[in-house]
Design an enzyme around this catalytic site. Structure first.
Site, PDB file in Angstrom:
ATOM      1  N   CYS A 121       0.798  -1.231   0.000  1.00  0.00           N
ATOM      2  CA  CYS A 121       0.000   0.000   0.000  1.00  0.00           C
ATOM      3  C   CYS A 121       0.832   1.283   0.000  1.00  0.00           C
ATOM      4  O   CYS A 121       0.314   2.348  -0.326  1.00  0.00           O
ATOM      5  CB  CYS A 121      -0.953  -0.004   1.185  1.00  0.00           C
ATOM      6  SG  CYS A 121      -2.040  -1.452   1.221  1.00  0.00           S
ATOM      7  N   ASN A 167     -10.383   0.138  -2.313  1.00  0.00           N
ATOM      8  CA  ASN A 167      -8.983   0.090  -1.909  1.00  0.00           C
ATOM      9  C   ASN A 167      -8.183  -0.646  -2.977  1.00  0.00           C
ATOM     10  O   ASN A 167      -8.323  -1.858  -3.145  1.00  0.00           O
ATOM     11  CB  ASN A 167      -8.864  -0.620  -0.553  1.00  0.00           C
ATOM     12  CG  ASN A 167      -7.434  -0.658  -0.029  1.00  0.00           C
ATOM     13  OD1 ASN A 167      -6.475  -0.506  -0.779  1.00  0.00           O
ATOM     14  ND2 ASN A 167      -7.297  -0.876   1.260  1.00  0.00           N
ATOM     15  N   HIS A 196      -3.267   7.080   1.774  1.00  0.00           N
ATOM     16  CA  HIS A 196      -3.680   5.799   1.200  1.00  0.00           C
ATOM     17  C   HIS A 196      -5.183   5.637   1.390  1.00  0.00           C
ATOM     18  O   HIS A 196      -5.711   5.817   2.492  1.00  0.00           O
ATOM     19  CB  HIS A 196      -2.923   4.669   1.882  1.00  0.00           C
ATOM     20  CG  HIS A 196      -3.451   3.308   1.583  1.00  0.00           C
ATOM     21  ND1 HIS A 196      -3.788   2.905   0.303  1.00  0.00           N
ATOM     22  CD2 HIS A 196      -3.713   2.244   2.405  1.00  0.00           C
ATOM     23  CE1 HIS A 196      -4.239   1.657   0.344  1.00  0.00           C
ATOM     24  NE2 HIS A 196      -4.206   1.230   1.604  1.00  0.00           N
TER      25      HIS A 196
END
Length: 326
Positions: free
Chosen positions: A126, A282, A251
């Site tokens: 990530c 995501n 993020h």
């Protein structure tokens, strides 16, 4: 053998680097929360309350990570007005490529018809894009590249267990890209990065099949406890204050994580906080460049805006920098 004091760099060192174009790509298929209700015990209300996500894009069976990355790269090149032949380096941040070799970057270079660029992947999950951005900045500063494509691309649907309602409601597919070139003045701040070794297993992707797993409470706890302090360190490393930040792009893991994190930073009232998670889900390493490109396309970000980026997650790695957007 005799020692020499001569410089070891024949290529002039640039003062910095800058972003000159952004682009993104999301697969055609949209999976809504109601679609997920047909796969697992969940509900639209439950998903919205806990994640803020309304829908996400899912790649087709025949699409792989490179198929998502290449159109994002083409869009970034078009935005930059740069001929692909000028690209000398391709860096792709990803953790979901099904091939060990060739790299996604190598596949993208091939698909774009590039001429012998340096091409490699960065695997920091990530926070991968922020790591890749830092490597690109260093390459351009030292003359190791004259023009770099930096891409975050993921096909998380390929590693998602659609019987696990705690993770399948989050994951999605997509890609975001940036074109970077040398600059007389720095417009990418020094990277601030690190890892949390005791949380190395908090976010994992196994070797076979649907194997994405995370300890959501541990990740959320770390983000709310530590990410504000790290964000301030990133801004300080840029020689700025929170008053200088026009756009905050963390993020896109979970809107319920993003909102309190943004509130803890005391940003200006008119500062823009990225919320691409709502309709993109995501996408791990792709979330930050995807969000920036989509916000620019929608006219939400003014030219020359100063943006604070911070990524964190699998590994458990984290990284961030302040950038000036085109």
């Amino acid at each position: 053998m005799t020692a020499t004091s001569r410089p070891l760099a024949a290529t002039p060192i640039a003062g910095g680097s800058r972003i000159i174009g952004t682009g993104h790509h999301r697969p055609e298929r949209v999976m809504t929360n109601h679609d997920l209700e047909q796969l697992v015990e969940t509900s639209d209300e439950w998903i919205r309350q806990r994640t803020g996500i309304e829908e996400r894009h899912i790649a087709a069976d025949g699409e792989d990570v490179a198929d998502l990355a290449a159109p994002a790269a083409r869009a970034a090149l078009a935005d930059a007005g740069l001929d692909p032949a000028e690209i000398t380096q391709v860096i792709v941040a990803t953790c979901s490529n099904h091939e060990r070799s060739p790299s996604v970057a190598g596949r993208v270079a091939q698909m774009l018809g590039l001429s012998d660029p340096a091409a490699f992947d960065v695997g920091a999950a990530c926070s991968g894009f922020e790591h890749a951005l830092a490597v690109a900045d260093m390459s351009l500063r030292t003359g190791a590249s004259r023009a770099t494509l930096v891409i975050g691309a993921e096909k998380l649907s390929a590693v998602t267990d659609y019987t696990d309602r705690t993770t399948c409601i989050l994951t999605a597919d997509g890609a975001g890209a940036m074109v970077m070139v040398p600059s007389e003045e720095p417009t990418i701040s020094p990277v601030v990065w690190g890892s949390v070794t005791e949380l190395a297993d908090a976010v994992t992707i196994g070797g076979e099949g649907p194997a994405f797993a995370q300890q959501g409470r541990q990740v959320l706890g770390w983000a709310l406890r530590e990410a504000p302090t790290i964000s301030r360190r990133i801004v300080e490393a840029a020689g700025l204050t929170m008053e200088d930040i026009d756009v905050f792009v963390p993020h896109q893991a979970n809107l319920r994580m993003i909102e309190p994190l943004a509130a803890a930073l005391d940003l200006r009232e008119d500062a823009i906080v990225a919320d691409d998670i709502i309709t993109s889900g995501n996408t791990s390493a792709a979330t930050i460049p995807l969000a920036i490109s989509r916000m620019r396309e929608a006219g939400r970000i003014p030219s020359g805006a100063t943006a604070l980026l911070i990524g964190f997650g699998g590994g458990f790695s984290w990284a961030g920098q302040v950038v000036r957007l085109p």
